[in-house]
Design a protein around this motif. Structure first.
Motif, PDB file in Angstrom:
ATOM      1  N   UNK A  40    -112.640 -55.439  -2.550  1.00 53.94           N
ATOM      2  CA  UNK A  40    -111.732 -54.343  -2.186  1.00 53.94           C
ATOM      3  C   UNK A  40    -110.418 -54.857  -1.611  1.00 53.94           C
ATOM      4  N   UNK A  41    -110.148 -56.130  -1.792  1.00 54.81           N
ATOM      5  CA  UNK A  41    -108.876 -56.685  -1.364  1.00 54.81           C
ATOM      6  C   UNK A  41    -108.759 -56.931   0.118  1.00 54.81           C
ATOM      7  N   UNK A 283    -115.134 -37.145  12.134  1.00 53.39           N
ATOM      8  CA  UNK A 283    -115.823 -37.786  11.002  1.00 53.39           C
ATOM      9  C   UNK A 283    -115.553 -39.280  10.881  1.00 53.39           C
ATOM     10  N   UNK A 284    -114.311 -39.699  11.119  1.00 55.19           N
ATOM     11  CA  UNK A 284    -113.985 -41.117  10.988  1.00 55.19           C
ATOM     12  C   UNK A 284    -114.406 -41.943  12.193  1.00 55.19           C
ATOM     13  N   UNK A 285    -115.016 -41.304  13.193  1.00 55.49           N
ATOM     14  CA  UNK A 285    -115.627 -42.073  14.278  1.00 55.49           C
ATOM     15  C   UNK A 285    -116.949 -42.689  13.836  1.00 55.49           C
ATOM     16  N   UNK A 332    -114.075 -48.800   4.914  1.00 51.67           N
ATOM     17  CA  UNK A 332    -113.206 -49.604   5.776  1.00 51.67           C
ATOM     18  C   UNK A 332    -111.777 -49.607   5.250  1.00 51.67           C
ATOM     19  N   UNK A 333    -111.621 -49.830   3.948  1.00 46.96           N
ATOM     20  CA  UNK A 333    -110.283 -49.864   3.361  1.00 46.96           C
ATOM     21  C   UNK A 333    -109.584 -48.513   3.509  1.00 46.96           C
ATOM     22  N   UNK A 334    -110.307 -47.432   3.268  1.00 45.33           N
ATOM     23  CA  UNK A 334    -109.693 -46.100   3.384  1.00 45.33           C
ATOM     24  C   UNK A 334    -109.218 -45.848   4.803  1.00 45.33           C
ATOM     25  N   UNK A 339    -104.868 -45.302   8.630  1.00 43.24           N
ATOM     26  CA  UNK A 339    -104.267 -45.704   9.883  1.00 43.24           C
ATOM     27  C   UNK A 339    -102.877 -46.270   9.688  1.00 43.24           C
ATOM     28  N   UNK A 340    -102.672 -47.025   8.625  1.00 47.87           N
ATOM     29  CA  UNK A 340    -101.349 -47.569   8.317  1.00 47.87           C
ATOM     30  C   UNK A 340    -100.365 -46.449   8.002  1.00 47.87           C
ATOM     31  N   UNK A 341    -100.849 -45.444   7.265  1.00 48.26           N
ATOM     32  CA  UNK A 341     -99.976 -44.317   6.936  1.00 48.26           C
ATOM     33  C   UNK A 341     -99.562 -43.539   8.188  1.00 48.26           C
TER      34      UNK A 341
END
Length: 348
Positions: A40-41, A283-285, A332-334, A339-341
């Motif tokens: 996944x890079x 949900x992302x917790x 993890x990538x998502x 978070x970067x966005x």
């Protein structure tokens, strides 16, 4: 966040100084996790937690974009359980680095108390929490008089701190601890007195009815965030008569296995969203990999199986189904991308 270079993901597990010095992705227990991250890079990096070397780990993790943790929160033979590590992880998370699972999330969903907090959802049966020895001594005798019960410490693994208790003749009870499976006949008063130690350091006990269908096996539902990532099945003999022998190894299946689609639907559409709300989480917790263990309950009015939640494992969940490795890497990538966005939006 990193720029054009690959996002860096630390994979944390416990070891000694030699294990830390020799840790390599391809030869570690988590080789399949590192391979999935790479597909996944993401650049995976071993980060072995050594008791007494918090500063070393902190410096390494502060250079990461994400930290995935596989360290058991239950006390082990040496060192503290996770107290010092959790302090480091909280610092790292406060610095804006993704930590899964976060210690605070594990505290909310990874103890047996979650069985009580979510008991009205439909995945838990008649379940009670004893927050003090006085409450236990007052309430448990009446419940065990109605049928066999299973007692569980708020934290535990490997059958430690899990007992089946049922009334025997007169004032006695028949007790079986899951760890050694040996049956003991003791007076109820003596058993109640023994349990005082479980409350001595702020512990609690959770009480559920014994499930008559336990020998039909346990279903472990693996979840990445809010999406089911696979299943495991295993015969359960820990609270069975000793003649049943030891349980064979767990078998693993992907999320599309047709035998488990009803359970998958219940988890994704109903139980996980409701659990998140009841535990005051987002949900992302939820960890990038966690699991829920179910026994079969009584069949419903149309002869469908019901499911009884036994526990949630929110940390140190491994091994996992093959398919779950790519799912946890994708989760993890998502989360890193989102978070970067969000960071970019705040800069605009």
């Amino acid at each position: 966040m990193s720029g054009s270079s690959p996002l860096k993901v630390a994979v944390v597990w416990r070891g000694d100084a030699q294990a830390r010095a020799e840790a390599r992705p391809e030869s570690s227990r988590f080789a399949a996790v590192f391979s999935a991250l790479d597909r996944h890079g993401l650049a995976g990096e071993p980060a072995v937690w050594v008791d007494g070397e918090a500063d070393v780990l902190r410096a390494q993790l502060m250079a990461m974009d994400a930290v995935l943790v596989w360290v058991n929160p239950v006390a082990e033979d040496t060192g503290d359980a996770r107290g010092t590590l959790d302090a480091v992880l909280r610092e790292v998370a406060a610095a804006g680095i993704l930590v899964s699972g976060h210690p605070d999330v594990i505290d909310r969903m990874g103890t047996k108390e979650v069985l009580v907090r979510t008991r009205d959802m439909g995945w838990v049966t008649d379940t009670h929490l004893y927050a003090s020895h006085a409450a236990f001594a007052a309430e448990f005798p009446g419940r065990v008089a109605e049928g066999p019960r299973v007692l569980k410490r708020s934290r535990g693994n490997g059958g430690i701190g899990v007992w089946k208790v049922e009334r025997a003749a007169g004032p006695d009870v028949l007790v079986q601890e899951a760890r050694d499976r040996i049956l003991h006949t003791v007076s109820l008063d003596a058993f109640l007195a023994e349990r005082a130690l479980d409350f001595a350091v702020g512990g609690t006990l959770v009480d559920q009815p014994f499930q008559a269908r336990h020998l039909e096996g346990m279903i472990r539902c693996y979840v990445s965030g809010t999406r089911v990532a696979g299943f495991g099945t295993q015969h359960v003999t820990a609270l069975a008569s000793p003649e049943h022998g030891r349980a064979p190894p767990r078998l693993y299946f992907g999320p599309e296995d047709e035998r488990f689609q009803r359970l998958r639907g219940l988890m994704e559409a109903d139980w996980i969203p409701r659990m998140v709300g009841l535990l005051s989480l987002e949900p992302d917790d939820l960890p990038v990999i966690w699991d829920a263990d179910f026994l079969l309950g009584s069949r419903d009015a149309v002869s469908e199986d019901t499911y009884v939640l036994c526990e949630i494992n929110a940390s140190s969940v491994y091994p996992i189904p093959d398919e779950a490795h790519d799912t946890l890497a994708a989760t993890t990538l998502r989360r890193l991308a989102e978070g970067r966005d969000r960071c970019a939006e705040r800069r605009v």
